[in-house]
Write a protein that holds these residues in place. Sequence first.
Motif, PDB file in Angstrom:
ATOM      1  N   MET A  31       0.867  -1.193   0.000  1.00  0.00           N
ATOM      2  CA  MET A  31       0.000   0.000   0.000  1.00  0.00           C
ATOM      3  C   MET A  31       0.900   1.238   0.000  1.00  0.00           C
ATOM      4  O   MET A  31       1.300   1.715   1.048  1.00  0.00           O
ATOM      5  CB  MET A  31      -0.877   0.003   1.258  1.00  0.00           C
ATOM      6  CG  MET A  31      -1.588  -1.334   1.511  1.00  0.00           C
ATOM      7  SD  MET A  31      -2.664  -1.276   2.943  1.00  0.00           S
ATOM      8  CE  MET A  31      -1.506  -1.229   4.310  1.00  0.00           C
ATOM      9  N   ASP A  32       1.204   1.746  -1.180  1.00  0.00           N
ATOM     10  CA  ASP A  32       2.187   2.831  -1.262  1.00  0.00           C
ATOM     11  C   ASP A  32       1.588   4.108  -1.857  1.00  0.00           C
ATOM     12  O   ASP A  32       0.667   4.046  -2.664  1.00  0.00           O
ATOM     13  CB  ASP A  32       3.381   2.349  -2.106  1.00  0.00           C
ATOM     14  CG  ASP A  32       4.612   3.218  -1.909  1.00  0.00           C
ATOM     15  OD1 ASP A  32       4.660   3.964  -0.908  1.00  0.00           O
ATOM     16  OD2 ASP A  32       5.525   3.148  -2.758  1.00  0.00           O
ATOM     17  N   GLY A  33       2.109   5.237  -1.437  1.00  0.00           N
ATOM     18  CA  GLY A  33       1.736   6.517  -2.056  1.00  0.00           C
ATOM     19  C   GLY A  33       0.960   7.465  -1.158  1.00  0.00           C
ATOM     20  O   GLY A  33       0.471   8.494  -1.626  1.00  0.00           O
ATOM     21  N   ASN A  34       0.851   7.158   0.114  1.00  0.00           N
ATOM     22  CA  ASN A  34       0.113   8.042   1.042  1.00  0.00           C
ATOM     23  C   ASN A  34       0.732   9.431   1.105  1.00  0.00           C
ATOM     24  O   ASN A  34       0.041  10.443   1.107  1.00  0.00           O
ATOM     25  CB  ASN A  34       0.112   7.465   2.458  1.00  0.00           C
ATOM     26  CG  ASN A  34      -0.672   6.176   2.564  1.00  0.00           C
ATOM     27  OD1 ASN A  34      -1.341   5.783   1.611  1.00  0.00           O
ATOM     28  ND2 ASN A  34      -0.593   5.513   3.711  1.00  0.00           N
ATOM     29  N   GLY A  35       2.064   9.461   1.190  1.00  0.00           N
ATOM     30  CA  GLY A  35       2.780  10.735   1.330  1.00  0.00           C
ATOM     31  C   GLY A  35       2.591  11.600   0.099  1.00  0.00           C
ATOM     32  O   GLY A  35       2.294  12.801   0.200  1.00  0.00           O
ATOM     33  N   ARG A  36       2.750  10.987  -1.093  1.00  0.00           N
ATOM     34  CA  ARG A  36       2.599  11.749  -2.341  1.00  0.00           C
ATOM     35  C   ARG A  36       1.171  12.231  -2.535  1.00  0.00           C
ATOM     36  O   ARG A  36       0.921  13.316  -3.036  1.00  0.00           O
ATOM     37  CB  ARG A  36       3.052  10.884  -3.535  1.00  0.00           C
ATOM     38  CG  ARG A  36       4.549  10.929  -3.771  1.00  0.00           C
ATOM     39  CD  ARG A  36       5.009   9.796  -4.629  1.00  0.00           C
ATOM     40  NE  ARG A  36       5.045   8.540  -3.869  1.00  0.00           N
ATOM     41  CZ  ARG A  36       5.183   7.352  -4.440  1.00  0.00           C
ATOM     42  NH1 ARG A  36       5.270   7.253  -5.749  1.00  0.00           N
ATOM     43  NH2 ARG A  36       5.234   6.280  -3.686  1.00  0.00           N
ATOM     44  N   TRP A  37       0.226  11.414  -2.108  1.00  0.00           N
ATOM     45  CA  TRP A  37      -1.199  11.796  -2.201  1.00  0.00           C
ATOM     46  C   TRP A  37      -1.432  13.087  -1.412  1.00  0.00           C
ATOM     47  O   TRP A  37      -2.065  14.018  -1.896  1.00  0.00           O
ATOM     48  CB  TRP A  37      -2.051  10.657  -1.642  1.00  0.00           C
ATOM     49  CG  TRP A  37      -3.534  10.876  -1.725  1.00  0.00           C
ATOM     50  CD1 TRP A  37      -4.365  10.499  -2.742  1.00  0.00           C
ATOM     51  CD2 TRP A  37      -4.371  11.489  -0.722  1.00  0.00           C
ATOM     52  NE1 TRP A  37      -5.659  10.859  -2.454  1.00  0.00           N
ATOM     53  CE2 TRP A  37      -5.698  11.467  -1.226  1.00  0.00           C
ATOM     54  CE3 TRP A  37      -4.136  12.061   0.526  1.00  0.00           C
ATOM     55  CZ2 TRP A  37      -6.780  11.986  -0.506  1.00  0.00           C
ATOM     56  CZ3 TRP A  37      -5.213  12.591   1.242  1.00  0.00           C
ATOM     57  CH2 TRP A  37      -6.519  12.540   0.722  1.00  0.00           C
ATOM     58  N   ASN A  83      13.186   3.896   9.935  1.00  0.00           N
ATOM     59  CA  ASN A  83      14.146   4.965   9.669  1.00  0.00           C
ATOM     60  C   ASN A  83      13.490   6.282   9.263  1.00  0.00           C
ATOM     61  O   ASN A  83      14.190   7.248   8.969  1.00  0.00           O
ATOM     62  CB  ASN A  83      15.123   4.534   8.560  1.00  0.00           C
ATOM     63  CG  ASN A  83      15.917   3.311   8.978  1.00  0.00           C
ATOM     64  OD1 ASN A  83      16.320   3.193  10.138  1.00  0.00           O
ATOM     65  ND2 ASN A  83      16.116   2.378   8.068  1.00  0.00           N
ATOM     66  N   ARG A  84      12.180   6.337   9.235  1.00  0.00           N
ATOM     67  CA  ARG A  84      11.495   7.606   8.914  1.00  0.00           C
ATOM     68  C   ARG A  84      11.576   8.546  10.129  1.00  0.00           C
ATOM     69  O   ARG A  84      11.865   8.093  11.245  1.00  0.00           O
ATOM     70  CB  ARG A  84      10.032   7.325   8.570  1.00  0.00           C
ATOM     71  CG  ARG A  84       9.919   6.593   7.247  1.00  0.00           C
ATOM     72  CD  ARG A  84       8.512   6.600   6.727  1.00  0.00           C
ATOM     73  NE  ARG A  84       8.488   5.907   5.448  1.00  0.00           N
ATOM     74  CZ  ARG A  84       7.467   5.895   4.606  1.00  0.00           C
ATOM     75  NH1 ARG A  84       6.371   6.561   4.916  1.00  0.00           N
ATOM     76  NH2 ARG A  84       7.525   5.250   3.465  1.00  0.00           N
ATOM     77  N   PRO A  85      11.273   9.832   9.933  1.00  0.00           N
ATOM     78  CA  PRO A  85      11.301  10.749  11.078  1.00  0.00           C
ATOM     79  C   PRO A  85      10.415  10.233  12.214  1.00  0.00           C
ATOM     80  O   PRO A  85       9.354   9.647  11.953  1.00  0.00           O
ATOM     81  CB  PRO A  85      10.729  12.047  10.499  1.00  0.00           C
ATOM     82  CG  PRO A  85      10.954  11.947   9.027  1.00  0.00           C
ATOM     83  CD  PRO A  85      10.895  10.499   8.682  1.00  0.00           C
TER      84      PRO A  85
HETATM   85 MG    MG Z   1       6.327   4.955  -0.164  1.00  0.00          MG
END
Ligand code: MG
Length: 253
Positions: A27-33, A78-80
Amino acid sequence: MFLPTIKKVDIKDLNTKKLPKHIAIIMDGNGRWAKQKGLIRAIGHQNGTKSVRETVEACAELGIENLTLYAFSTENWNRPKLEVDTLMKLLVSSLKKEIKTLQENNIKLSAIGNLKTLPSKVNKELSDVIKSTENNNRMTLTLALSYGSREELLNTVKEISIKVKNNIISTENIDESIINEHLYTQNLPDVDLLIRTSGEQRISNFLLWQIAYAELYFTKILWPDFTKQHLYDAISEYQKRERRFGKTSEQIS
Ligand code: MG
Ligand code: IPE
Ligand code: IPE
């Protein structure tokens, strides 16, 4: 101007006899959305939970037996810190909220990953929901949390080595089924269909052993925009493929 009409896949167009037994989704793309809308990443994650609910319900309705969702990878630590904390809080609140939907739909919850590294609040909520849905049998929903395929394989090797050392297993008897039994996914069948949203075409350390013969499906749709319709499109595409497993086309037909 003439615009070609794109025929949408209707649920009735799907062949119920050729459904994947196990669907796994990155499930990718939450940040870009969120970024596209000028919003903070957390809002993207929040909206992603709506797609989770819709996908879980759609899979159960269709008769998919196993759905595995990649929710948090070993690398995502490793994310903030703020983002990690937000994701963990969202997990707790979603688990609390969704227990009712799981019960109503007769769905069993399971989790894979290095779960002991999760905050105790997450672990508590997770084990509560797992316990209260353990007798449900329409579909198994597995959440991959603090999951990394290499970590899983490493853990498997360690567990098997200990058993060899203690004469519980002999080296000659180690086969694929022994490895399967020691993976976090022990009771799950191999993945038939792997979906990744957001346009990235990589596996990102997800189920490396279990996707050996999965059909891969990549879509540019960002996870918070993913709906039942997109799931049907993916399954329809899967049903058009010829899965040969090394054999010739003639052998299959
Ligand atoms: Mg991603
Ligand atoms: C997926 O969306 C959610 C997690 C990995 C937890 P991302 O947060 O990776 O969104 P992008 O890839 O930055 O758009
Ligand atoms: C993979 O997405 C992990 C999850 C969807 C939970 P990422 O966004 O973390 O993967 P990369 O960094 O693009 O490979």
